[in-house]
Scaffold this active site. Structure first.
Site, short mmCIF file in Angstrom:
data_model
loop_
_atom_site.label_atom_id
_atom_site.label_comp_id
_atom_site.label_asym_id
_atom_site.label_seq_id
_atom_site.Cartn_x
_atom_site.Cartn_y
_atom_site.Cartn_z
N LYS A 158 3.35 7.80 -29.06
CA LYS A 158 4.45 7.91 -30.02
C LYS A 158 4.63 9.41 -30.23
CE LYS A 158 6.16 5.90 -34.32
NZ LYS A 158 7.50 5.53 -33.88
C1 LIG Z 1 10.79 3.86 -29.67
C2 LIG Z 1 10.09 2.83 -30.49
N1 LIG Z 1 9.81 1.64 -29.93
C3 LIG Z 1 9.19 0.66 -30.62
C4 LIG Z 1 8.82 0.85 -31.94
C5 LIG Z 1 8.12 -0.25 -32.69
O1 LIG Z 1 6.79 0.10 -32.93
P1 LIG Z 1 6.00 -0.46 -34.18
O2 LIG Z 1 6.25 -1.91 -34.24
O3 LIG Z 1 4.57 -0.14 -33.87
O4 LIG Z 1 6.50 0.27 -35.38
C6 LIG Z 1 9.10 2.06 -32.56
C7 LIG Z 1 8.74 2.30 -33.96
O5 LIG Z 1 7.76 2.86 -34.24
C8 LIG Z 1 9.73 3.08 -31.81
O6 LIG Z 1 10.01 4.25 -32.38
#
Ligand SMILES: Cc1ncc(COP(=O)(O)O)c(C=O)c1O
Length: 289
Positions: A158
């Site tokens: 991330k």
């Molecule tokens: C690009 C992206 N994909 C997917 C997600 C979903 O991730 P999560 O469910 O861990 O928040 C997020 C959010 O954090 C994101 O920024």
């Protein structure tokens, strides 16, 4: 006008201590600002408890490792920092943002191993990410950008750099009156939205893209578990864009988005159906349990 994010009352945790909100600043020659050497987490606290808090802290540590940037705090220390921020600001329900980055230091070129890795935790009260789309279904544009190959960039981190095309796609979507944008991946398969994963329903079964070139969201994993507990068949697989036509329902999952039904992607329409509503409700119950 609402207070800007740099001009609010409250406390932010920065490099080991709580500081006044307006004093949580960095130098202009911060490496992360120039070269995207930055990773972060987005979490939600419900009734005083951060949903899957440890998993988020572990993912942050892992994102740092993937960027060759060891975060100098343990999962336990990150956990404590998050709850210290919530307590200092008096919040039981809030969005929590943890960010770690290469700071200013001896290096100002691309290589930055001599610069310290720094970390901060902020939190704020944040309602529904897509406004009233939870009831009506969000409208999505289709991005001209593609989610990159795992050989191009560490796709499971991330990391700030991965969001450059998200911001551009979301701006383009908003200009067309959409709430978000759907990416295809580098092979042309359906991937995800700019900050959320995507699910589809057809004939009572659920289909979601394999998370092989984007973030395998914690919400995504939770929703798959909830569906399987209800004996719903979930296919994690490659989804071709032509298949959008045959899907009946669609929803997005993410910490900020929670479970948000989708009513339209480009020219394809979906009903805000029973399964989307049920799973959204189950998720809401779970995070507050
Ligand atoms: C690009 C992206 N994909 C997917 C997600 C979903 O991730 P999560 O469910 O861990 O928040 C997020 C959010 O954090 C994101 O920024």
């Amino acid at each position: 006008m609402a207070a800007t994010y740099d001009d609010r009352d409250g406390k932010i945790w920065m490099d080991g201590k709580l500081v006044d909100w307006r004093a949580a600043n960095v130098h202009i020659l911060t490496h992360g600002l120039h070269y995207a050497s930055s990773v972060f987490e987005g979490e939600r606290c419900y009734n005083g408890k951060i949903f899957e808090s440890v998993k988020h802290s572990e993912r942050l540590k892992n994102s740092g490792k993937l960027l060759d940037m060891e975060i100098p705090y343990s999962v336990e220390e990150i956990e404590k920092a998050k709850y210290d921020v919530l307590k200092a600001n008096g919040w039981d329900d809030a969005y929590v943002r943890v960010v770690a980055w290469r700071g200013a230091g001896e290096d100002m070129g691309v290589a930055s191993s001599r610069n310290p890795v720094r970390m901060a935790v902020a939190a704020w009260e944040w309602g529904a990410y897509y406004g009233d789309a939870k009831m009506k279904g969000a409208k999505l544009d289709i991005s001209k950008w593609k989610r990159p190959s795992p050989e191009t960039i560490p796709v499971h981190a991330k990391a700030a750099g991965l969001y450059m095309i998200c911001t551009m796609s979301k701006h383009a979507a908003e200009a067309k009156g959409c709430s978000d944008s759907l990416f295809m991946d580098y092979r042309g398969y359906v991937a995800e939205a700019t900050g959320a994963n995507i699910f589809f329903v057809r004939d009572g079964e659920v289909h979601t893209p394999d998370a092989d070139c984007f973030l395998n969201g914690i919400t995504r994993q939770t929703v798959i578990r909830l569906l399987k507990e209800r004996n719903v068949t979930v296919h994690e697989r490659r989804i071709a864009p032509e298949e959008l036509e045959g899907f009946e329902q669609c929803w997005l999952t993410g910490t900020a988005a929670e479970v948000t039904p989708v009513g339209q992607i480009g020219d394809y329409t979906f009903e805000v159906g029973q399964m989307a509503r049920d799973i959204s409700e189950s998720y809401e119950k779970l995070v507050r349990s």
